[in-house]
Write a protein that holds these residues in place. Sequence first.
Motif, PDB file in Angstrom:
ATOM      1  N   UNK A  14      21.606   7.356  32.042  1.00 29.24           N
ATOM      2  CA  UNK A  14      21.935   6.408  30.978  1.00 29.24           C
ATOM      3  C   UNK A  14      20.963   5.226  31.021  1.00 29.24           C
ATOM      4  N   UNK A  15      20.480   4.850  29.853  1.00 29.36           N
ATOM      5  CA  UNK A  15      19.519   3.767  29.753  1.00 29.36           C
ATOM      6  C   UNK A  15      18.078   4.217  29.704  1.00 29.36           C
ATOM      7  N   UNK A  88      25.503   8.855  27.624  1.00 28.08           N
ATOM      8  CA  UNK A  88      26.053  10.218  27.756  1.00 28.08           C
ATOM      9  C   UNK A  88      26.462  10.820  26.405  1.00 28.08           C
ATOM     10  N   UNK A  89      26.794   9.984  25.447  1.00 30.35           N
ATOM     11  CA  UNK A  89      27.168  10.495  24.124  1.00 30.35           C
ATOM     12  C   UNK A  89      25.992  11.118  23.379  1.00 30.35           C
ATOM     13  N   UNK A  90      24.791  10.898  23.867  1.00 26.79           N
ATOM     14  CA  UNK A  90      23.608  11.515  23.257  1.00 26.79           C
ATOM     15  C   UNK A  90      23.343  12.918  23.791  1.00 26.79           C
ATOM     16  N   UNK A  91      24.118  13.355  24.749  1.00 19.52           N
ATOM     17  CA  UNK A  91      23.950  14.691  25.308  1.00 19.52           C
ATOM     18  C   UNK A  91      24.214  15.742  24.252  1.00 19.52           C
ATOM     19  N   UNK A 124      20.301  16.004  28.268  1.00 16.08           N
ATOM     20  CA  UNK A 124      21.493  15.697  29.044  1.00 16.08           C
ATOM     21  C   UNK A 124      21.348  14.298  29.634  1.00 16.08           C
ATOM     22  N   UNK A 125      22.315  13.446  29.347  1.00 21.76           N
ATOM     23  CA  UNK A 125      22.276  12.079  29.832  1.00 21.76           C
ATOM     24  C   UNK A 125      23.456  11.875  30.789  1.00 21.76           C
ATOM     25  N   UNK A 126      23.132  11.548  32.006  1.00 21.41           N
ATOM     26  CA  UNK A 126      24.184  11.331  33.003  1.00 21.41           C
ATOM     27  C   UNK A 126      24.503   9.843  33.111  1.00 21.41           C
TER      28      UNK A 126
END
Length: 127
Positions: A14-15, A88-91, A124-126
């Motif tokens: 994230x970021x 994470x919502x961009x995953x 995938x964004x953690x």
Amino acid sequence: QAQLVESGGGVVQAGDSLRLSCAASGRTFSMYAMGWFRQAPGKEREFVAAITSSGSNTYYTDAVKGRCTISRDSAKNTVYLQMNSLTPEDTAVYSCAAGDGRTPLMILTLPHRYDYWGQGTQVTVSS
């Protein structure tokens, strides 16, 4: 006829930022309006951004406005999606699409207005 191949996806935190690329085959790339869509698991395909055939106008969904930039390089037959401040919502699986260059910009939010699609690249964004 156009063939589209996406690249640039991956696993980030994230970021972070990512730049997705979509390489198009064929000599008529400059005639196409281009769009990016995404699909998260269990969700419908969602419009992300679009750019006119000339590259002079762009449009974004509210969820990415201010964080993403769509651009195109006609010399390289490539459209890009620069994504910053990822969450994470961009995953999702991100796909590019090519449509008739005469399509009004606001109509480019509709998947059925596109003629050609790439296979997609996973982002995938953690947290």
